[in-house]
Design a protein around this motif. Structure first.
Motif, mmCIF file in Angstrom:
data_model
loop_
_atom_site.group_PDB
_atom_site.id
_atom_site.type_symbol
_atom_site.label_atom_id
_atom_site.label_comp_id
_atom_site.label_asym_id
_atom_site.label_seq_id
_atom_site.Cartn_x
_atom_site.Cartn_y
_atom_site.Cartn_z
ATOM 1 N N GLN A 64 45.235 20.617 -31.050
ATOM 2 C CA GLN A 64 46.257 20.585 -30.015
ATOM 3 C C GLN A 64 46.977 21.928 -29.965
ATOM 4 O O GLN A 64 46.972 22.697 -30.928
ATOM 5 C CB GLN A 64 47.263 19.461 -30.293
ATOM 6 C CG GLN A 64 46.637 18.097 -30.531
ATOM 7 C CD GLN A 64 45.834 17.614 -29.341
ATOM 8 O OE1 GLN A 64 46.159 17.930 -28.198
ATOM 9 N NE2 GLN A 64 44.787 16.849 -29.597
ATOM 10 N N ARG A 65 47.622 22.187 -28.832
ATOM 11 C CA ARG A 65 48.495 23.359 -28.691
ATOM 12 C C ARG A 65 49.943 22.886 -28.675
ATOM 13 O O ARG A 65 50.291 21.973 -27.931
ATOM 14 C CB ARG A 65 48.163 24.131 -27.408
ATOM 15 C CG ARG A 65 46.847 24.906 -27.479
ATOM 16 C CD ARG A 65 46.647 25.745 -26.228
ATOM 17 N NE ARG A 65 45.525 26.662 -26.359
ATOM 18 C CZ ARG A 65 44.290 26.391 -25.965
ATOM 19 N NH1 ARG A 65 44.022 25.214 -25.418
ATOM 20 N NH2 ARG A 65 43.325 27.279 -26.117
ATOM 21 N N TRP A 66 50.770 23.523 -29.506
ATOM 22 C CA TRP A 66 52.167 23.124 -29.662
ATOM 23 C C TRP A 66 53.102 24.235 -29.213
ATOM 24 O O TRP A 66 52.808 25.439 -29.385
ATOM 25 C CB TRP A 66 52.461 22.807 -31.130
ATOM 26 C CG TRP A 66 51.746 21.618 -31.677
ATOM 27 C CD1 TRP A 66 51.120 20.626 -30.976
ATOM 28 C CD2 TRP A 66 51.581 21.293 -33.060
ATOM 29 N NE1 TRP A 66 50.584 19.697 -31.826
ATOM 30 C CE2 TRP A 66 50.852 20.066 -33.109
ATOM 31 C CE3 TRP A 66 51.986 21.885 -34.247
ATOM 32 C CZ2 TRP A 66 50.513 19.460 -34.314
ATOM 33 C CZ3 TRP A 66 51.660 21.274 -35.447
ATOM 34 C CH2 TRP A 66 50.922 20.070 -35.474
ATOM 35 N N LEU A 67 54.237 23.847 -28.672
ATOM 36 C CA LEU A 67 55.321 24.784 -28.392
ATOM 37 C C LEU A 67 56.053 25.067 -29.696
ATOM 38 O O LEU A 67 56.328 24.155 -30.490
ATOM 39 C CB LEU A 67 56.293 24.182 -27.381
ATOM 40 C CG LEU A 67 55.737 23.988 -25.963
ATOM 41 C CD1 LEU A 67 56.610 23.020 -25.185
ATOM 42 C CD2 LEU A 67 55.637 25.324 -25.236
ATOM 43 N N CYS A 68 56.378 26.326 -29.930
ATOM 44 C CA CYS A 68 57.018 26.671 -31.195
ATOM 45 C C CYS A 68 57.933 27.872 -31.028
ATOM 46 O O CYS A 68 57.785 28.680 -30.095
ATOM 47 C CB CYS A 68 55.978 26.960 -32.269
ATOM 48 S SG CYS A 68 54.922 28.381 -31.888
ATOM 49 N N ALA A 69 58.897 27.998 -31.932
ATOM 50 C CA ALA A 69 59.812 29.146 -31.958
ATOM 51 C C ALA A 69 60.414 29.244 -33.355
ATOM 52 O O ALA A 69 60.408 28.270 -34.127
ATOM 53 C CB ALA A 69 60.914 28.990 -30.916
ATOM 54 N N HIS A 116 61.227 36.552 -31.390
ATOM 55 C CA HIS A 116 61.246 37.215 -30.082
ATOM 56 C C HIS A 116 61.063 36.251 -28.928
ATOM 57 O O HIS A 116 61.133 36.669 -27.769
ATOM 58 C CB HIS A 116 60.164 38.295 -30.023
ATOM 59 C CG HIS A 116 60.465 39.484 -30.887
ATOM 60 N ND1 HIS A 116 61.545 40.305 -30.679
ATOM 61 C CD2 HIS A 116 59.820 39.971 -31.979
ATOM 62 C CE1 HIS A 116 61.557 41.266 -31.592
ATOM 63 N NE2 HIS A 116 60.519 41.084 -32.397
ATOM 64 N N GLY A 117 60.782 34.962 -29.178
ATOM 65 C CA GLY A 117 60.613 34.043 -28.071
ATOM 66 C C GLY A 117 59.840 32.797 -28.459
ATOM 67 O O GLY A 117 59.562 32.542 -29.639
ATOM 68 N N ILE A 118 59.459 32.041 -27.437
ATOM 69 C CA ILE A 118 58.731 30.786 -27.585
ATOM 70 C C ILE A 118 57.264 31.017 -27.243
ATOM 71 O O ILE A 118 56.941 31.794 -26.332
ATOM 72 C CB ILE A 118 59.327 29.705 -26.667
ATOM 73 C CG1 ILE A 118 60.780 29.399 -27.078
ATOM 74 C CG2 ILE A 118 58.501 28.423 -26.681
ATOM 75 C CD1 ILE A 118 61.509 28.498 -26.100
ATOM 76 N N ALA A 119 56.373 30.346 -27.951
ATOM 77 C CA ALA A 119 54.936 30.471 -27.677
ATOM 78 C C ALA A 119 54.299 29.096 -27.642
ATOM 79 O O ALA A 119 54.837 28.116 -28.170
ATOM 80 C CB ALA A 119 54.253 31.346 -28.728
ATOM 81 N N LEU A 120 53.136 29.037 -27.016
ATOM 82 C CA LEU A 120 52.291 27.844 -26.996
ATOM 83 C C LEU A 120 51.029 28.197 -27.759
ATOM 84 O O LEU A 120 50.181 28.948 -27.266
ATOM 85 C CB LEU A 120 51.966 27.441 -25.549
ATOM 86 C CG LEU A 120 51.107 26.186 -25.353
ATOM 87 C CD1 LEU A 120 51.823 24.948 -25.885
ATOM 88 C CD2 LEU A 120 50.755 26.009 -23.877
ATOM 89 N N ARG A 121 50.913 27.666 -29.000
ATOM 90 C CA ARG A 121 49.841 28.092 -29.880
ATOM 91 C C ARG A 121 49.042 26.915 -30.416
ATOM 92 O O ARG A 121 49.529 25.778 -30.510
ATOM 93 C CB ARG A 121 50.406 28.871 -31.088
ATOM 94 C CG ARG A 121 51.100 30.149 -30.732
ATOM 95 C CD ARG A 121 50.203 31.094 -29.953
ATOM 96 N NE ARG A 121 48.939 31.350 -30.627
ATOM 97 C CZ ARG A 121 47.770 31.386 -29.986
ATOM 98 N NH1 ARG A 121 47.696 31.183 -28.681
ATOM 99 N NH2 ARG A 121 46.674 31.635 -30.649
ATOM 100 N N VAL A 122 47.811 27.190 -30.794
ATOM 101 C CA VAL A 122 46.942 26.185 -31.401
ATOM 102 C C VAL A 122 47.526 25.764 -32.745
ATOM 103 O O VAL A 122 47.985 26.603 -33.537
ATOM 104 C CB VAL A 122 45.517 26.748 -31.583
ATOM 105 C CG1 VAL A 122 44.636 25.768 -32.331
ATOM 106 C CG2 VAL A 122 44.902 27.080 -30.235
ATOM 107 N N GLU A 123 47.511 24.473 -33.007
ATOM 108 C CA GLU A 123 48.152 23.936 -34.211
ATOM 109 C C GLU A 123 47.599 24.541 -35.496
ATOM 110 O O GLU A 123 48.332 24.714 -36.483
ATOM 111 C CB GLU A 123 47.999 22.419 -34.260
ATOM 112 C CG GLU A 123 46.548 21.957 -34.288
ATOM 113 C CD GLU A 123 46.410 20.453 -34.429
ATOM 114 O OE1 GLU A 123 46.633 19.938 -35.542
ATOM 115 O OE2 GLU A 123 46.096 19.806 -33.422
ATOM 116 N N ALA A 124 46.310 24.888 -35.506
ATOM 117 C CA ALA A 124 45.719 25.454 -36.716
ATOM 118 C C ALA A 124 46.339 26.794 -37.067
ATOM 119 O O ALA A 124 46.360 27.187 -38.233
ATOM 120 C CB ALA A 124 44.205 25.611 -36.537
#
Length: 294
Positions: free
Chosen positions: A162-167, A236-244
């Motif tokens: 899955q891809r998660w929003l993270c900061a 530096h901000g928010i990203a949408l990244r692969v959970e791995a």
């Protein structure tokens, strides 16, 4: 035993195919060589094993009695070779291509552990986010996200990610925590570049099934996924990244997952290798990574 393993293999191939020419092709020898091997075996045994007709061969009574013994001898020889191969130290080069973030954060520790168990295996690692051409570049194995459309390679699925929003917590303390997908437009984002274009349209799905698309305004764009991770860690901000890529950071508290009821589009992680026989070292690496990443 005076019988040659090659002669035995030819006899078994003739028994299974019923044709001398086809048996010869299976073993990679000429028809004349196959005929000579069959005659040689019959002379050594002092028995007629095959009855010949104009179109087809069939086993004699003696051939039927001898066939299971020939198969047993060949099976024993094959088992012996496999046992020696298992016991022999693995050695040789294995050339691997992997996405930069996955390569640095997950793959390298796994290969380091494998190398400690098999010091004769050497690694050449290329960290790149595009799939290498196995037939133009020196690559034996690749780890890749997404679906592949190339029937010349084997794509062995490992898992769906899955891809998660993270900061980073520091960023959220300064700018607040978004609680809806639309609120992402008011925040700085760190985006990844694919095919020379920044991925600024984030497709998010809710656990209830709703889907929205949000066009974000990136503050930073990188064509290296590891740099996206590092820049988000640096607040530096928010990203949408692969959970791995970020799972360990979230578990350690270095990053926070945002809006856990929402996630980005899933992707499949696969091991990719040419559709051909694998060397013992490469097969061992494939099995090692499959067990660790699957």
């Amino acid at each position: 035993m005076n019988e040659s393993p090659t002669d035995l293999a030819l006899f078994v191939a003739v028994a299974e195919s019923g044709q001398l020419a086809q048996a010869a092709r299976l073993l990679g020898i000429s028809p004349a060589g196959a005929s000579a091997a069959l005659k040689r075996l019959e002379q050594q045994l002092g028995a007629r094993l095959v009855l010949r007709s104009t179109r087809r061969l069939r086993l004699s009574v003696e051939g039927e009695r001898y066939l299971p013994h020939a198969r047993a001898v060949l099976a024993a020889l094959r088992a012996g070779r496999e046992a020696l191969a298992r016991d022999a130290p693995l050695q040789g080069w294995v050339r691997i291509s992997a996405p930069a973030d996955l390569g640095r954060n997950r793959l390298l520790p796994l290969l380091e552990g494998f190398s400690g168990m098999h010091p004769g295996v050497r690694f050449q690692l290329s960290l790149e986010d595009t799939l290498s051409d196995f037939f133009a570049q020196p690559v034996d194995l690749a780890l890749r996200y997404g679906l592949l459309d190339d029937d010349r390679v084997v794509a062995q699925p490992l898992r769906v990610l899955q891809r998660w929003l993270c900061a980073a917590p520091d960023y959220l303390e300064r700018h607040g925590v978004p609680d809806t997908p639309q609120a992402l437009r008011e925040h700085a984002t760190v985006c990844y570049m694919q095919r020379q274009r920044a991925v600024t349209r984030w497709r998010l799905s809710h656990v209830d099934g709703d889907t929205v698309e949000v066009d974000v305004e990136p503050r930073w764009v990188f064509n290296d996924a590891e740099m996206v991770r590092r820049w988000v860690l640096a607040a530096h901000g928010i990203a949408l990244r692969v959970e791995a890529d970020i799972g360990e950071d979230i578990a350690a508290g270095r990053l926070r997952r945002l809006m856990p009821d929402w996630q980005g589009e899933s992707t499949r992680l696969s091991l990719v290798y040419p559709d051909r026989a694998l060397s013992p070292a490469l097969r061992a690496v494939v099995d090692h990574l499959s067990a660790a990443l699957g």
